[in-house]
Design an enzyme around this catalytic site. Structure first.
Site, PDB file in Angstrom:
ATOM      1  N   HIS A 119       0.650   5.622  -6.384  1.00  0.00           N
ATOM      2  CA  HIS A 119      -0.115   5.659  -4.563  1.00  0.00           C
ATOM      3  C   HIS A 119      -0.450   6.757  -4.444  1.00  0.00           C
ATOM      4  O   HIS A 119       0.236   7.044  -4.469  1.00  0.00           O
ATOM      5  CB  HIS A 119       0.650   4.067  -3.781  1.00  0.00           C
ATOM      6  CG  HIS A 119      -0.250   3.767  -2.842  1.00  0.00           C
ATOM      7  ND1 HIS A 119      -0.406   4.831  -1.826  1.00  0.00           N
ATOM      8  CD2 HIS A 119      -0.653   1.863  -2.596  1.00  0.00           C
ATOM      9  CE1 HIS A 119      -1.209   3.676  -0.759  1.00  0.00           C
ATOM     10  NE2 HIS A 119      -0.834   2.214  -1.598  1.00  0.00           N
ATOM     11  N   ASP A 192       9.777   4.449  -3.719  1.00  0.00           N
ATOM     12  CA  ASP A 192       8.649   3.825  -3.347  1.00  0.00           C
ATOM     13  C   ASP A 192       9.226   2.465  -3.521  1.00  0.00           C
ATOM     14  O   ASP A 192       8.534   1.963  -4.708  1.00  0.00           O
ATOM     15  CB  ASP A 192       7.299   4.433  -3.748  1.00  0.00           C
ATOM     16  CG  ASP A 192       6.039   3.575  -3.384  1.00  0.00           C
ATOM     17  OD1 ASP A 192       6.537   3.029  -2.118  1.00  0.00           O
ATOM     18  OD2 ASP A 192       5.443   4.461  -3.313  1.00  0.00           O
ATOM     19  N   GLN A 195       5.643  -2.031  -2.734  1.00  0.00           N
ATOM     20  CA  GLN A 195       6.182  -3.086  -3.668  1.00  0.00           C
ATOM     21  C   GLN A 195       6.365  -3.892  -4.235  1.00  0.00           C
ATOM     22  O   GLN A 195       7.100  -5.021  -4.814  1.00  0.00           O
ATOM     23  CB  GLN A 195       4.570  -3.032  -5.198  1.00  0.00           C
ATOM     24  CG  GLN A 195       3.304  -2.700  -4.133  1.00  0.00           C
ATOM     25  CD  GLN A 195       2.809  -3.452  -3.885  1.00  0.00           C
ATOM     26  OE1 GLN A 195       3.579  -4.707  -3.907  1.00  0.00           O
ATOM     27  NE2 GLN A 195       1.787  -3.281  -2.548  1.00  0.00           N
ATOM     28  N   LYS A 218       4.614  -5.962   4.012  1.00  0.00           N
ATOM     29  CA  LYS A 218       4.425  -6.451   2.345  1.00  0.00           C
ATOM     30  C   LYS A 218       5.886  -6.923   2.193  1.00  0.00           C
ATOM     31  O   LYS A 218       5.233  -8.089   1.194  1.00  0.00           O
ATOM     32  CB  LYS A 218       4.500  -4.953   2.075  1.00  0.00           C
ATOM     33  CG  LYS A 218       3.257  -4.522   1.850  1.00  0.00           C
ATOM     34  CD  LYS A 218       3.004  -3.512   0.941  1.00  0.00           C
ATOM     35  CE  LYS A 218       2.101  -2.172   0.840  1.00  0.00           C
ATOM     36  NZ  LYS A 218       0.675  -2.620   1.277  1.00  0.00           N
ATOM     37  N   CYS A 356      -5.835   2.404  -4.750  1.00  0.00           N
ATOM     38  CA  CYS A 356      -5.082   3.711  -3.615  1.00  0.00           C
ATOM     39  C   CYS A 356      -4.365   4.530  -4.879  1.00  0.00           C
ATOM     40  O   CYS A 356      -3.290   5.075  -5.102  1.00  0.00           O
ATOM     41  CB  CYS A 356      -4.447   3.736  -2.620  1.00  0.00           C
ATOM     42  SG  CYS A 356      -5.363   2.315  -1.373  1.00  0.00           S
TER      43      CYS A 356
HETATM   44  N1  PLP Z   1       3.217   2.267  -2.381  1.00  0.00           N
HETATM   45  C1  PLP Z   1       2.834   1.765  -2.748  1.00  0.00           C
HETATM   46  C2  PLP Z   1       3.873   1.725  -4.299  1.00  0.00           C
HETATM   47  C3  PLP Z   1       1.884   1.170  -2.642  1.00  0.00           C
HETATM   48  O1  PLP Z   1       1.327  -0.548  -2.701  1.00  0.00           O
HETATM   49  C4  PLP Z   1       1.590   0.899  -0.861  1.00  0.00           C
HETATM   50  C5  PLP Z   1       0.638   0.109  -0.467  1.00  0.00           C
HETATM   51  O2  PLP Z   1      -0.537  -0.648  -0.484  1.00  0.00           O
HETATM   52  C6  PLP Z   1       1.556   1.446  -0.220  1.00  0.00           C
HETATM   53  C7  PLP Z   1       3.309   2.548  -0.723  1.00  0.00           C
HETATM   54  C8  PLP Z   1       1.623   2.396   1.345  1.00  0.00           C
HETATM   55  O3  PLP Z   1       2.585   1.343   1.723  1.00  0.00           O
HETATM   56  P1  PLP Z   1       1.411   1.227   3.605  1.00  0.00           P
HETATM   57  O4  PLP Z   1      -0.023   1.945   3.635  1.00  0.00           O
HETATM   58  O5  PLP Z   1       2.281  -0.034   4.204  1.00  0.00           O
HETATM   59  O6  PLP Z   1       2.411   2.488   4.154  1.00  0.00           O
END
Ligand code: PLP
Length: 398
Positions: A119, A192, A195, A218, A356
């Site tokens: 991401h 990270d 998900q 999430k 993203c």
């Molecule tokens: N990492 C992954 C794999 C994501 O899917 C997302 C959000 O969709 C994020 C990071 C960022 O999360 P946040 O926007 O809640 O900080």
């Protein structure tokens, strides 16, 4: 233990509403998940009975609010099986958790290994920190290329920062093996977890990761809050991320001394109501039978995948062997945006676009996908309706 989807759905009021005159089918869980009534109630309870600033008041309300906020931290610690509550640093979410590590753990020129499936929030912070990025390939199925990783990992690596589960592909990365290989070379690992957390119960000590980043929204909790788990000795050695109230022990114009963990990393008035509601989400998740949830989501994934493949011209992007409940797809002769718009008219919420993950789109030579992402409250009937609606949409578009 909650292990019946019909009963579980009763806990989520939004699942009983309509969109565009049709019962809502919510398949955009990868973007954010829906909230159970207990999380929603937590907000009104807080503002009705508890609202006060925390960590600094001698009065009763402030002490009660502080207690509730710190209780939430302990709930999160216990849920993720962290060794110490001060290893849970509240942040605005996964993005801020990764930015914290990029600010305080690495420095300009450090080598950081990521993967091609990250991401943007696990790419850009390292660029801002002027790190030297090494990118591990993903194969055509969307799986992490372990051999490429072994080639890139060296004694020069400062950090490996990879996603636990890909938001776009659904691939579950072999994180235990990644961590084992990195640790053999003395390299630290950030996962990270944005998900992973909606789909599985994570044990940070069992994984032995050094950092784990996640967002409450999430995992059926509120927006605006998340956390960074970090091993205590690493967090202790890192400089603060932001300056302000709460993160100090004493301040003078000549010299400031910093507070202990976790407050050293939590400058300013935090998202108090959100933190307490995050605790309520953890209470809810503690009631979920995760073995059931994993099987249920897997069944939805298998069924949806088999049915979608029957539609002409549809190609699934991401067919990893280990996969969470995410189906990303492209369709010959139909733009993902138009598919999403037509499905919305039928009350079905899916995601469209690059999610993203622009470099990953480039890797697959596409501009975007349509993505249906499931949660444990979704049903096989919803998947059936979605497939029929998709077939009708494709007829209209082609
Ligand atoms: N990492 C992954 C794999 C994501 O899917 C997302 C959000 O969709 C994020 C990071 C960022 O999360 P946040 O926007 O809640 O900080």
């Amino acid at each position: 233990m909650k292990n019946n989807v019909i009963d579980i759905r009763k806990d989520f009021p939004i699942l009983h509403t309509s969109v565009n005159g049709k019962p809502l089918i919510y398949f955009d869980n990868g973007a954010t998940s829906q909230k159970p009534q207990s999380v929603i109630d937590s907000f009104s309870n807080y503002y009705t009975t508890l609202n006060a600033n925390i960590h600094r008041g001698v009065h009763t309300l402030s002490q009660q609010a502080t207690q509730a906020y710190e209780d939430a931290r302990v709930k999160i610690q216990q849920y993720f099986k962290a060794a110490h509550s001060e290893e849970i640093i509240f942040t605005r979410g996964t993005t801020e958790a990764i930015n914290l590590v990029a600010h305080s753990f690495v420095k300009k020129g450090d080598e950081v290994i990521i993967s091609a499936a990250e991401h943007h929030s696990n790419i850009v912070p390292w660029q801002l920190a002027e790190c030297n990025l090494q990118v591990v390939a993903v194969n055509d199925k969307g799986e992490f290329d372990n051999e490429d990783f072994k080639k890139k990992l060296s004694n020069n690596t400062k950090l490996v920062s990879v996603t636990h589960v890909s938001n776009t592909l659904g691939s579950i990365n072999p994180v235990k093996e990644i961590i084992r290989l990195a640790h053999e070379k003395g390299v630290k690992v950030l996962l990270d977890g944005a998900q992973a957390v909606p789909h599985m119960k994570v044990d940070v000590q069992d994984l032995d990761c050094d950092f784990y980043a996640f967002s409450a929204h999430k995992m059926f909790g509120p927006t605006g809050i998340g956390a960074l788990y970090g091993k205590r000795e690493l967090l202790n050695a890192m400089p603060p991320y932001q300056g302000g109230g709460d993160m100090i022990k004493s301040v003078s114009f000549e010299k400031t001394t910093y507070n202990d963990l976790p407050h050293k990393f939590e400058a300013g008035t935090p998202a108090i109501a959100e933190g307490i509601a995050f605790g309520a989400a953890i209470d809810y998740l503690n009631q979920i039978d995760w073995k059931w949830a994993a099987q249920h989501e897997h069944d939805l994934l298998e069924f949806g995948t088999a049915e979608i493949k029957k539609l002409e011209g549809v190609k699934i992007i991401g067919e990893a062997k280990e996969k969470a409940g995410v189906i990303s797809f492209v369709v010959e002769g139909a733009h993902h945006y138009d598919i999403g718009t037509l499905l919305d008219q039928m009350g079905i919420a899916i995601r469209t676009g690059h999610h993203c993950t622009e470099p990953l789109m480039k890797r697959f030579n596409i501009s975007g996908t349509a993505r249906a992402s499931f949660a444990f409250y979704n049903t096989k009937e919803e998947v059936e309706i979605f497939i029929n609606a998709l077939a009708r949409s494709l007829k209209m578009l082609r």
